[in-house]
Design a protein around this motif. Structure first.
Motif, short mmCIF file in Angstrom:
data_model
loop_
_atom_site.label_atom_id
_atom_site.label_comp_id
_atom_site.label_asym_id
_atom_site.label_seq_id
_atom_site.Cartn_x
_atom_site.Cartn_y
_atom_site.Cartn_z
N UNK A 182 53.37 23.90 37.72
CA UNK A 182 53.25 24.38 39.10
C UNK A 182 51.79 24.30 39.57
N UNK A 183 50.88 24.75 38.71
CA UNK A 183 49.46 24.68 39.04
C UNK A 183 49.01 23.23 39.14
N UNK A 184 49.48 22.38 38.22
CA UNK A 184 49.10 20.97 38.23
C UNK A 184 49.55 20.29 39.51
N UNK A 185 50.77 20.58 39.96
CA UNK A 185 51.28 19.98 41.19
C UNK A 185 50.42 20.36 42.39
N UNK A 186 50.03 21.62 42.46
CA UNK A 186 49.18 22.05 43.56
C UNK A 186 47.79 21.44 43.47
N UNK A 187 47.28 21.33 42.25
CA UNK A 187 45.97 20.71 42.09
C UNK A 187 46.00 19.23 42.46
N UNK A 188 47.13 18.57 42.19
CA UNK A 188 47.27 17.17 42.58
C UNK A 188 47.17 17.03 44.10
N UNK A 189 47.82 17.96 44.81
CA UNK A 189 47.74 17.94 46.27
C UNK A 189 46.32 18.20 46.75
N UNK A 190 45.62 19.13 46.08
CA UNK A 190 44.23 19.40 46.46
C UNK A 190 43.35 18.19 46.22
N UNK A 191 43.60 17.49 45.11
CA UNK A 191 42.85 16.27 44.81
C UNK A 191 43.02 15.26 45.94
N UNK A 192 44.26 15.02 46.34
CA UNK A 192 44.53 14.03 47.37
C UNK A 192 43.99 14.47 48.73
N UNK A 193 44.21 15.74 49.08
CA UNK A 193 43.71 16.25 50.36
C UNK A 193 42.19 16.21 50.40
N UNK A 194 41.57 16.65 49.32
CA UNK A 194 40.11 16.66 49.29
C UNK A 194 39.52 15.27 49.43
N UNK A 195 40.10 14.32 48.71
CA UNK A 195 39.61 12.95 48.79
C UNK A 195 39.76 12.41 50.21
N UNK A 196 40.92 12.65 50.81
CA UNK A 196 41.17 12.15 52.17
C UNK A 196 40.24 12.80 53.18
N UNK A 197 40.02 14.11 53.05
CA UNK A 197 39.16 14.80 54.01
C UNK A 197 37.71 14.35 53.89
N UNK A 198 37.27 14.08 52.66
CA UNK A 198 35.92 13.54 52.48
C UNK A 198 35.83 12.16 53.12
N UNK A 199 36.85 11.35 52.92
CA UNK A 199 36.86 10.02 53.54
C UNK A 199 36.76 10.13 55.06
N UNK A 200 37.52 11.04 55.64
CA UNK A 200 37.49 11.20 57.09
C UNK A 200 36.11 11.66 57.58
N UNK A 201 35.46 12.50 56.79
CA UNK A 201 34.14 13.01 57.21
C UNK A 201 33.09 11.91 57.20
N UNK A 202 33.31 10.84 56.42
CA UNK A 202 32.37 9.72 56.37
C UNK A 202 32.83 8.53 57.20
N UNK A 203 33.91 8.69 57.95
CA UNK A 203 34.46 7.58 58.72
C UNK A 203 33.75 7.49 60.07
N UNK A 204 33.25 6.31 60.39
CA UNK A 204 32.57 6.11 61.66
C UNK A 204 33.54 5.83 62.79
N UNK A 205 33.02 5.69 64.03
CA UNK A 205 33.89 5.45 65.19
C UNK A 205 34.76 4.20 65.04
N UNK A 206 34.27 3.19 64.35
CA UNK A 206 35.05 1.98 64.17
C UNK A 206 35.96 2.00 62.97
#
Length: 218
Positions: free
Chosen positions: A133-157
């Motif tokens: 159960x903890x691993x499944x939630x951590x997997x989601x945090x891993x994916x969400x965190x990676x995506x949110x970091x990507x979005x924060x570094x994404x430029x207008x283009x």
């Protein structure tokens, strides 16, 4: 705007989908009863038969987002299911960046289709339900965190400034004075492939899955 339909009746799912479309196109501030009604071609007051307040509408939207993010991919192994889960979460958040504005909702999503089958597969492979159960939630945090970091570094283009910065470092490594100060960095850059966020994420997920495998009971 769609033509108004007299005595229009929609399913709750249609109303929530319309609200998510407004969120996608205009942001959370634009999600109002009026804007959702306009998307459906319905009078705003007629929508209160589907929810009692905007607060409840936002909770319904979050629940729908969660059901899409955490869908069951039908993978035959828990390793494959966690990998599919991570890849889907990241790809959907990158495709719908405004969904992140719902993630702070206090209401826990009620529909998480993948959980029970995933835990069953993990238990059968020596991973206790609590750890799974903890691993499944951590997997989601891993994916969400990676995506949110990507979005924060994404430029207008849509280009990643993080990737661009990596390539600039490699260019600096060709400068003689840089090589004199940081020889190991220069050596590393000679063999370093171009930055690929997709490849990096896949490797991070593989390492995460390997870590869970290492904790299995014999």
């Amino acid at each position: 705007m769609q033509a108004r339909r007299s005595r229009a009746r929609f399913t709750q799912a249609e109303v929530v989908t319309a609200a998510l479309t407004v969120l996608d196109e205009h942001g959370l501030g634009a999600v109002t009863i009026r804007s959702v009604g306009g998307r459906l071609g319905a009078a705003p007051m007629s929508l209160y038969s589907y929810f009692t307040s905007k607060h409840q509408l936002l909770d319904l939207m979050f629940s729908e987002v969660a059901s899409r993010l955490y869908a069951d991919a039908g993978q035959p192994t828990w390793q494959g299911e966690i990998t599919a889960l991570c890849l889907r979460v990241r790809s959907l958040v990158l495709l719908h960046p405004n969904w992140r504005l719902l993630f702070s909702r206090a209401e826990a999503p009620r529909r998480v289709p993948v959980t029970e089958r995933l835990l069953e597969m993990m238990k059968g492979d020596g991973v206790p339900p609590a750890k799974g159960f903890v691993a499944a939630h951590n997997a989601c945090l891993l994916a969400l965190g990676f995506a949110l970091v990507e979005l924060s570094f994404r430029g207008p283009g849509g280009q990643s400034s993080f990737v661009a910065r990596f390539e600039r470092i490699k260019e600096q490594c060709r400068e003689p004075e840089f090589a004199a100060e940081q020889p190991l960095t220069v050596e590393a850059c000679k063999d370093a492939p171009p930055m690929s966020l997709d490849r990096n994420f896949e490797r991070a997920v593989a390492a995460f899955v390997a870590g869970i495998e290492a904790t299995r009971a014999p």
